[in-house]
Write an enzyme that holds these catalytic residues in place. Structure first.
Site, PDB file in Angstrom:
ATOM      1  N   CYS A 188       0.815  -1.217   0.000  1.00 54.66           N
ATOM      2  CA  CYS A 188       0.000   0.000   0.000  1.00 54.66           C
ATOM      3  C   CYS A 188       0.844   1.260   0.000  1.00 54.66           C
ATOM      4  O   CYS A 188       0.297   2.356  -0.090  1.00 54.66           O
ATOM      5  CB  CYS A 188      -0.941  -0.001   1.200  1.00 54.66           C
ATOM      6  N   HIS A 228      -9.181   4.422  -1.065  1.00 51.16           N
ATOM      7  CA  HIS A 228      -7.836   3.851  -0.942  1.00 51.16           C
ATOM      8  C   HIS A 228      -7.540   2.888  -2.093  1.00 51.16           C
ATOM      9  O   HIS A 228      -7.486   1.675  -1.910  1.00 51.16           O
ATOM     10  CB  HIS A 228      -7.730   3.151   0.421  1.00 51.16           C
ATOM     11  N   SER A 254     -10.920   1.584   5.538  1.00 56.76           N
ATOM     12  CA  SER A 254     -10.908   2.341   4.290  1.00 56.76           C
ATOM     13  C   SER A 254     -11.611   1.500   3.226  1.00 56.76           C
ATOM     14  O   SER A 254     -11.631   0.275   3.311  1.00 56.76           O
ATOM     15  CB  SER A 254      -9.479   2.659   3.870  1.00 56.76           C
ATOM     16  N   LYS A 299      -9.818   6.788   4.630  1.00 56.27           N
ATOM     17  CA  LYS A 299     -11.147   6.392   5.072  1.00 56.27           C
ATOM     18  C   LYS A 299     -12.254   7.007   4.217  1.00 56.27           C
ATOM     19  O   LYS A 299     -13.153   6.299   3.764  1.00 56.27           O
ATOM     20  CB  LYS A 299     -11.327   6.792   6.551  1.00 56.27           C
TER      21      LYS A 299
END
Lengths: 381, 348, 129
Positions: A83, A330, A205, A326
């Protein structure tokens, strides 16, 4: 090392972009960044993406994106660190210019997650496949175990976790690019569907499509272009054990701390010098741990600190004015660059209703997996 | 002497009551409980199968034997629910126990007597001096078709026995096998549930073979039923073993410790071996024990064991069967049971 | 997706085999080629204890495809008696039965099957004691 500046940014709206392909999304963001910078060429390109292979069956996207952006034959490569692939792409572009090798580099991130793949499985591939995923763990599960331990050791409450989501959704409600630009309440967060106890879907998220890009240039070139210049003061990256269970302390995101310390050192600043931060709130508990590791609050106090409003837009240290992962969404590989987009908007004073007052120094922290890799950048106008 | 040097069992924690199965199919539970003498049965967890049950039973046997698993030269798993049609259960079990690679392995299938078959061959190999130790396991996650009489009994569990020449717990005094071709119960290749011949499974099948093997071993060994402390007969339901034992001249008291079927159900290949394991848990030195299995198709293996003093040393080194049978029970309703047993059609 | 054989059949997954550093004594599970404690490359074989306690835990409600029939299932980080931590499912109990510090025992179970026709994957899980 030469000084490096950001002179242009662009991102797509984050969300379920049913009609757009992986390449469409990336090229859209890249063109926005190129137009924003007002440049007519780029010298090389780094594309952050976690796992386009698992999500849409496409690897080798450095070349693909260069082709569809019409910039071939420049060098282009995909960067992967789960990520924080986007943040790592930024770091590589930063060093390419700082080293004197190039003057003009595009760094970007992209992910297309919402249509087709087993997302839980694909994301879980960022954890230890042999010793975590094999046993049925998921990312919400890993962060839930961090949350349980944090609650047990520091007395962090369910309500304090929810306060992170409430704050980020409030900020995100002013962000036109956000996937969920709407407010939520503490009760809604706590009573939402459980994903992995104690985390609910509103602690998590969302799954998103999207891309973001930034144009980096040498300071010499930036001055010639006659544009607002955002200087990259510091870049830090670090790794930690991939498997959560291997780490000495379950509640400590050591890679975040180490990456921040390197970035602070390069920038020559202290945590208290930071005006605001965009951090990797993939789950509510993550933001609580991160603000502790970044040195904004003492270890274990992230919960009450958030609950008291210290990280809100008007607080002591505004965190995630964009709405964070959030509310904004994402698309994993794009997140690290989307943070840069927000930092640049804020430093330029263009963030509208979510503008942080006196934004002089912005920090972007992006991490991979359950915190096994982290990259922190510090920017100044 | 040659005999058992270590024994151990394993039962899953999950249970379903006869009432819940009867209710599902509109049957009268009191009639079934009275007719079959069953109350409840064990059900394997979603993550349990013949292999995992064998591993846990074998670990308990190793605890009691106190031997190096690497010295086991043969390992046999008897079951009619091997997880793979082609690929041995025994290799996984051997890997998990650390018995590999210098070991002979085979999976057995002979309906409900595959467990004693594995024990018989293990014993034979030790007697022939081909291996130092050999392990025989009887384990099953038995199948019974939904709504069929077998669904009230088909259960899960298993027991493992290590045979050797030193530090023996129970000497094997004699063995006898009795076999004919009798199609009383079967499952064809690829079929999910077994079929059976109804009342034909009784006199021409179960009783003929159990009594045949029982009478023959008594006659050959010269022992009378009253010489035995305990006797265990295969338990397809509660009634059959008591009837067979009585016909051979055994009392309810001799059969009681091994008669675990009312709470366990019929664990097929694990049935009589697990009844035997429960009996070893309470047997005293010098006790004589008769074990007679039955497998449809059909045949019976009979064994006469004599306990040694060593039983008192090893008994408490692993969990006893009674504790597994009576503690930590988790009850399932029929819907959960159907899911656990894979009786619901799902998408791949 | 089929799992590679090395992942299914590794001795540590079936038998909890670990490596103990000859220099600093740190136990690595899974075994490593380089000690994470001191950098040494020499190890002795050892085995993890079957007994341990819960360090932290959760219950998974949304699972990857191969685990969906098992939800809700509980997972914990367990510290076994020789100090090593592992991630494992805790089975045969209800989610509310778990607590930090509770004692567990490791058992051999099926982890998942690769569909109805593929390989069955086995390994360790924990039960409360």
């Amino acid at each position: 090392m030469r000084e490096v500046a950001v002179i242009g940014c662009g991102m797509t709206k984050f969300g379920e972009l049913w009609k757009k392909s992986l390449r469409d999304i990336f090229v859209e963001a890249a063109l926005k960044a190129i137009d924003d910078a007002g440049v007519d060429h780029i010298e090389s390109m780094y594309v952050g993406s976690m796992t386009p292979g698992l999500f849409v069956g496409q690897e080798h996207i450095g070349a693909l994106m260069a082709d569809y952006l019409g910039v071939a034959p420049i060098p282009a490569v995909r960067v992967e660190s789960a990520c924080c692939s986007g943040g790592m792409a930024l770091r590589l572009g930063f060093f390419e210019i700082a080293s004197g090798y190039s003057d003009l580099v595009l760094v970007g991130g992209v992910e297309k997650m919402t249509d087709g793949a087993d997302v839980t499985y694909a994301l879980a591939s960022a954890a230890d496949q042999d010793y975590e995923v094999y046993h049925g763990i998921t990312f919400p599960g890993l962060y839930a175990m961090i949350a349980k331990a944090h609650m047990h050791h520091y007395g962090t409450t369910r309500k304090q976790l929810a306060a992170v989501s409430v704050k980020n959704h409030y900020n995100g409600s002013f962000n036109p690019n956000a996937q969920f630009p709407k407010e939520v309440t503490i009760d809604q967060v706590i009573n939402a569907t459980l994903v992995a106890d104690p985390l609910t879907v509103l602690d998590s998220s969302p799954v998103s499509d999207g891309a973001a890009c930034a144009i980096l240039v040498s300071m010499d070139l930036a001055k010639k272009l006659n544009k607002p210049v955002i200087k990259i003061l510091g870049s830090g990256a670090a790794t930690d054990a991939l498997a959560l269970h291997t780490r000495e302390d379950i509640t400590t995101l050591k890679a975040v701390k180490d990456s921040a310390e390197s970035a602070y050192k390069m920038a020559g600043i202290k945590p208290s010098d930071v005006s605001f931060a965009e951090v990797h709130d993939c789950f509510s508990i993550a933001e609580i741990c991160i603000i502790e590791e970044l040195g904004f609050v003492k270890k274990g106090q992230g919960g009450p600190f958030t609950e008291k409003g210290n990280t809100s837009l008007e607080g002591k240290i505004p965190v995630n004015p964009s709405g964070g992962l959030k509310s904004k969404g994402h698309p994993v590989g794009a997140t690290g660059i989307a943070q840069v987009v927000e930092v640049v908007e804020q430093l330029k004073g263009n963030a509208g209703k979510r503008q942080v007052k006196n934004a002089k120094i912005g920090l972007a922290q992006n991490m991979g997996g359950s915190g096994a890799s982290s990259v922190t950048h510090i920017f100044q106008i | 002497m040659i005999g058992i040097v270590g024994y151990g069992s394993y039962l899953p924690r999950y249970r379903i009551k006869v009432e819940d199965i009867a209710h599902q199919w509109g049957r009268d539970s009191e009639t079934i409980k009275r007719g079959l003498l069953l109350k409840e049965k064990t059900v394997p967890g979603l993550d349990e199968d013949t292999i995992t049950i064998s591993v846990e039973a074998a670990k308990n046997a190793l605890k009691r034997a106190g031997i190096d698993p690497g010295e086991i030269g043969a390992l046999y798993i008897g079951s009619e629910s091997h997880p793979y049609a082609v690929k041995p259960s025994g290799t996984v079990v051997a890997e998990a126990l650390g018995v590999v690679p210098n070991v002979h392995i085979a999976d057995y299938e002979f309906a409900c007597k595959a467990g004693t078959e594995a024990m018989f061959v293990a014993y034979g190999l030790v007697k022939a001096d081909l291996v130092k130790y050999a392990m025989g396991v009887g384990a099953d996650t038995s199948q019974g078709a939904p709504g069929d009489a077998l669904e009230f009994s088909a259960s899960a569990g298993g027991s493992a026995f290590i045979f050797g020449k030193e530090d023996v717990v129970a000497d094997v005094l004699d063995t006898f096998s009795y076999t004919t071709d009798t199609p009383d119960f079967w499952r064809r290749e690829g079929a999910f549930y077994p079929l059976h011949g109804g009342r034909f499974t009784g006199i021409p099948a179960y009783f003929k073979h159990v009594l045949g093997a029982g009478k023959a071993i008594l006659e050959r060994s010269g022992y009378k039923p009253s010489d035995f402390a305990y006797a265990i007969f295969h338990m397809p339901n509660g009634k059959f073993p008591l009837t067979a034992g009585k016909k051979l001249g055994f009392t309810k008291e001799q059969m009681e410790p091994g008669w675990i079927v009312p709470l366990m159900g019929n664990t097929y290949s694990g049935s009589s071996p697990t009844g035997f394991s429960a009996t070893l848990d309470i047997a005293k030195p010098k006790d004589l024990i008769l074990l007679v299995s039955f497998g449809s198709g059909a045949g019976s293996d009979a064994f006469i064991f004599k306990m040694t003093d060593r039983i008192n040393e090893v008994r408490d080194k692993a969990e006893k069967l009674k504790s597994m049978l009576e503690n930590n029970r988790i009850y399932l309703d029929y819907g959960q049971y159907a899911k656990y047993r894979g009786k619901i059609i799902m998408n791949e | 997706m089929p799992s590679p054989g090395y992942r299914r059949e590794m001795p540590q997954r079936y038998r909890l085999e670990a490596a103990k550093c000859k220099k600093c004594g740190k136990v690595s599970f899974p075994p490593r080629l380089v000690c994470s404690g001191c950098g040494s490359r020499e190890f002795d074989k050892t085995k993890l204890s079957d007994n341990g306690k819960i360090v932290t835990y959760t219950t998974i409600r949304v699972a990857p495809a191969q685990f969906t029939t098992q939800v809700p299932y509980s997972i914990a980080i367990v510290e076994v008696d020789n100090g090593v931590r592992i991630t494992t499912q805790v089975v045969d109990c209800k989610p509310e039965d778990l607590e930090i510090g509770k004692k567990v025992k490791l058992v051999f179970r099926k982890l998942y099957s690769e569909g109805h026709t593929g390989i069955i994957c086995y390994g360790y899980k924990a039960i409360l004691i």
